[in-house]
Every structure is written in structure tokens, then in C-alpha cells.
Design a protein around this motif. Sequence first.
Motif, PDB file in Angstrom:
ATOM      1  N   LEU A  45      19.826  -4.449  43.986  1.00 48.03           N
ATOM      2  CA  LEU A  45      20.984  -5.137  45.229  1.00 48.03           C
ATOM      3  C   LEU A  45      22.027  -4.376  45.300  1.00 48.03           C
ATOM      4  N   ALA A  46      22.399  -3.379  44.587  1.00 43.61           N
ATOM      5  CA  ALA A  46      23.479  -2.408  44.707  1.00 43.61           C
ATOM      6  C   ALA A  46      23.395  -1.321  43.614  1.00 43.61           C
ATOM      7  N   HIS A  47      23.961  -0.393  43.756  1.00 39.46           N
ATOM      8  CA  HIS A  47      23.696   0.968  42.963  1.00 39.46           C
ATOM      9  C   HIS A  47      25.184   1.457  42.876  1.00 39.46           C
ATOM     10  N   ALA A  48      25.240   2.348  41.616  1.00 34.42           N
ATOM     11  CA  ALA A  48      26.463   3.253  41.630  1.00 34.42           C
ATOM     12  C   ALA A  48      25.843   4.506  40.757  1.00 34.42           C
ATOM     13  N   ALA A  49      26.549   5.743  40.851  1.00 34.70           N
ATOM     14  CA  ALA A  49      26.471   7.201  40.241  1.00 34.70           C
ATOM     15  C   ALA A  49      27.493   7.409  39.821  1.00 34.70           C
ATOM     16  N   SER A  50      27.400   8.480  38.884  1.00 29.83           N
ATOM     17  CA  SER A  50      28.742   9.075  38.357  1.00 29.83           C
ATOM     18  C   SER A  50      28.352  10.089  37.414  1.00 29.83           C
ATOM     19  N   LEU A  51      29.209  11.216  37.261  1.00 25.28           N
ATOM     20  CA  LEU A  51      28.775  12.299  36.442  1.00 25.28           C
ATOM     21  C   LEU A  51      28.954  11.728  34.975  1.00 25.28           C
ATOM     22  N   HIS A  52      28.115  12.327  34.111  1.00 27.32           N
ATOM     23  CA  HIS A  52      27.939  11.893  32.824  1.00 27.32           C
ATOM     24  C   HIS A  52      28.494  13.246  31.879  1.00 27.32           C
ATOM     25  N   SER A  53      28.138  14.395  31.990  1.00 24.46           N
ATOM     26  CA  SER A  53      28.327  15.614  31.296  1.00 24.46           C
ATOM     27  C   SER A  53      28.337  16.973  32.174  1.00 24.46           C
ATOM     28  N   ALA A  54      28.902  17.825  31.522  1.00 20.68           N
ATOM     29  CA  ALA A  54      28.793  18.957  32.462  1.00 20.68           C
ATOM     30  C   ALA A  54      28.925  20.188  31.500  1.00 20.68           C
ATOM     31  N   HIS A  55      28.061  21.379  31.840  1.00 19.37           N
ATOM     32  CA  HIS A  55      28.128  22.650  31.053  1.00 19.37           C
ATOM     33  C   HIS A  55      28.028  23.744  32.007  1.00 19.37           C
ATOM     34  N   HIS A  56      29.149  24.721  31.900  1.00 21.53           N
ATOM     35  CA  HIS A  56      28.970  25.934  32.964  1.00 21.53           C
ATOM     36  C   HIS A  56      29.507  27.028  31.932  1.00 21.53           C
ATOM     37  N   SER A  57      28.315  28.090  32.067  1.00 21.06           N
ATOM     38  CA  SER A  57      28.736  29.290  31.079  1.00 21.06           C
ATOM     39  C   SER A  57      27.936  30.457  31.675  1.00 21.06           C
ATOM     40  N   ALA A  58      28.662  31.463  32.084  1.00 18.92           N
ATOM     41  CA  ALA A  58      27.866  32.913  32.456  1.00 18.92           C
ATOM     42  C   ALA A  58      27.053  32.843  33.617  1.00 18.92           C
ATOM     43  N   GLY A  59      27.245  32.024  34.623  1.00 16.62           N
ATOM     44  CA  GLY A  59      26.453  31.751  35.649  1.00 16.62           C
ATOM     45  C   GLY A  59      25.537  30.878  35.818  1.00 16.62           C
ATOM     46  N   LEU A  60      25.321  30.190  34.569  1.00 12.81           N
ATOM     47  CA  LEU A  60      24.469  29.071  34.495  1.00 12.81           C
ATOM     48  C   LEU A  60      25.103  27.763  34.339  1.00 12.81           C
ATOM     49  N   HIS A  61      24.468  26.722  34.845  1.00 15.41           N
ATOM     50  CA  HIS A  61      25.319  25.601  34.867  1.00 15.41           C
ATOM     51  C   HIS A  61      24.058  24.473  34.473  1.00 15.41           C
ATOM     52  N   ARG A  62      24.871  23.232  33.998  1.00 13.20           N
ATOM     53  CA  ARG A  62      24.032  21.967  33.789  1.00 13.20           C
ATOM     54  C   ARG A  62      24.886  20.761  33.552  1.00 13.20           C
ATOM     55  N   GLU A  63      24.601  20.078  34.703  1.00 15.09           N
ATOM     56  CA  GLU A  63      25.157  18.532  34.782  1.00 15.09           C
ATOM     57  C   GLU A  63      24.288  17.442  34.728  1.00 15.09           C
ATOM     58  N   THR A  64      24.732  16.184  34.087  1.00 12.97           N
ATOM     59  CA  THR A  64      23.830  15.278  33.889  1.00 12.97           C
ATOM     60  C   THR A  64      24.466  14.063  34.788  1.00 12.97           C
ATOM     61  N   TYR A  65      23.820  13.155  35.482  1.00 11.42           N
ATOM     62  CA  TYR A  65      24.254  12.262  36.278  1.00 11.42           C
ATOM     63  C   TYR A  65      23.715  10.829  36.049  1.00 11.42           C
ATOM     64  N   ARG A  66      24.392   9.896  35.795  1.00 11.39           N
ATOM     65  CA  ARG A  66      23.934   8.380  35.280  1.00 11.39           C
ATOM     66  C   ARG A  66      23.808   7.451  36.839  1.00 11.39           C
ATOM     67  N   HIS A  67      22.867   7.190  37.075  1.00  8.28           N
ATOM     68  CA  HIS A  67      22.526   6.459  38.314  1.00  8.28           C
ATOM     69  C   HIS A  67      21.937   5.083  37.947  1.00  8.28           C
ATOM     70  N   THR A  68      22.765   4.032  38.449  1.00  5.88           N
ATOM     71  CA  THR A  68      22.588   2.581  37.875  1.00  5.88           C
ATOM     72  C   THR A  68      22.254   1.725  38.963  1.00  5.88           C
ATOM     73  N   TRP A  69      21.391   0.738  38.845  1.00  8.20           N
ATOM     74  CA  TRP A  69      21.040  -0.224  39.995  1.00  8.20           C
ATOM     75  C   TRP A  69      21.154  -1.591  39.394  1.00  8.20           C
ATOM     76  N   LEU A  70      21.809  -2.589  40.118  1.00 10.30           N
ATOM     77  CA  LEU A  70      21.985  -3.975  39.687  1.00 10.30           C
ATOM     78  C   LEU A  70      20.750  -4.474  40.309  1.00 10.30           C
ATOM     79  N   LEU A  71      19.981  -5.328  39.549  1.00 11.61           N
ATOM     80  CA  LEU A  71      18.894  -5.934  39.992  1.00 11.61           C
ATOM     81  C   LEU A  71      18.948  -7.544  40.360  1.00 11.61           C
ATOM     82  N   ALA A  72      18.080  -7.933  40.735  1.00 11.70           N
ATOM     83  CA  ALA A  72      17.884  -9.303  41.405  1.00 11.70           C
ATOM     84  C   ALA A  72      18.211 -10.470  40.241  1.00 11.70           C
ATOM     85  N   ASP A  73      17.898 -10.095  39.163  1.00 13.15           N
ATOM     86  CA  ASP A  73      17.791 -10.859  38.056  1.00 13.15           C
ATOM     87  C   ASP A  73      19.200 -10.754  37.017  1.00 13.15           C
ATOM     88  N   GLY A  74      20.258  -9.894  37.641  1.00  7.18           N
ATOM     89  CA  GLY A  74      21.284  -9.723  36.963  1.00  7.18           C
ATOM     90  C   GLY A  74      21.271  -8.731  35.931  1.00  7.18           C
TER      91      GLY A  74
END
Length: 248
Positions: A48-77
Amino acid sequence: MSVPYETAAYEPAESPESPEEHLERLLGRALNSFELPDEVMGQLESALAHAASLHSAHHSAGLHRETYRHTWLLADGSAVTLWELVHNVTPGGAPEHEVYADEEELQAATARLGLPPDPADWELPALMRLWAIPEPRHVFDFADSPDHARRLLRRAENPDRPGDQTAALLATAAAHEITQAFGRPGRAGRVGLSYALYEHVFLLPDGSEVSLWEVEHTATPDGRHMCEVYLSEAAARDAMERRAARLG
């Protein structure tokens, strides 16, 4: 009776994605989307609806890593979360995307990246979580805040909406800000059904702040727009889930 909002008052110039569009874009860029369980994909069909947010991040010497949390609200609650891992293979290289339904699988994939330790002069820890980053300051609107509070409370149809004491307090508001916390009005996982959650922050003359949480939805017998207002985010989200559960 509630009056549907003019979306220009709530949405940025580019309208946010529907739950289906957001999922399609996420799966389209993920290299391993075919590995997601069929059960999870089936559940997301009733989003029915969704939201996304940054969960964590790591940047070092030209390398990077981010994790994101994507959540959906379903019809059953209930809710379904997918975890997105974004990283580059070579310093300064193009990002690659992976998606996981299980947080343990995400952690295992993250460990395989083998990012080098941060330089000694790096001031922040390697893992930056949202709770470690100061929240941005509000961007307040100083025009007609008492009237905004009055109109918001007048729209509310839930029996447990804030009462006269809250109304009297907000009659003194010096400024306010509206932010969308979840969902998008007019577009949801089911045709003709929409959910949205807004936070209305009011700045009082003594410098304190009061928030009202507004749920706008069309989960009504005749499909009309309905507004509910609560004093806490938890109460507002509970109301969204109850409405969704009744439709299940």
C-alpha cells in the motif's frame, strides 16, 4: 467530512514513486534480484505504501559501501523489508547494487567486500549509522501557523483526535513545518487506495516544538479521502495498520 488535499501543498515538484514503481526500480538495478524468494515477491504485490532510508555507510580510499532499508506496508497490516547494498569494486568505480530479503544475508555480503580500514586521520567511525548523524534543522514556515493547526484538527475524523487543550496550545504557534513520512497520496499498491503519513511540527513561542501526526487514506467504505490526526507517530502508524488489516 474531509476534503482531499491539494497535492502541491505536500509533494515536491517530482511526485514520489508508487510502491510498485519503487520496487521495480530497485529490482531493475540489483544484480541479484532473481534470488529473492517467491514468497516475498508475492507479498509485495499487496503493498500500500513504502519508505526508504539510509541504514549505514562506509567510505575509504575511493571505495564506498552504503546499505539502504526499503520497507513496504502490506494490505494485511504487516510490513516487508528489503535491504539494498550499494558498493564499487575498484576505487572510484561505478556502483553495483545488490538486494537481500534477509539482514543476515546482507551482513554476509557486506563482509565479503573486504573494504580496507579507514585512514588514521578519519574523524568518523567506519560504520556511520543514522542515529550517529545529527538530524537536520527544521525549515519552518512562519505564515499562518495557528490557522494551519486549526484546519488540520478540523479535518481530523478519528474520535481520539487531539482535543481542546492541544488546539489551545497550537493557537499560539509561531511557525510550522510539514514533512511526508510514509506513502504517497493518490497512488498505492491497490487501484483507488492510498495511504500517506505526515508530520506537522509546530514551533511555540518558548522555543519548544509540538508534532501532530496525520494519516491520510482512502480506506473507507466509499473510497473517499479521510484524515486522522494523532499526537504520536506510533499511534498514527497503528491506525494505518488497523485500516490495512480491515481490508485484508
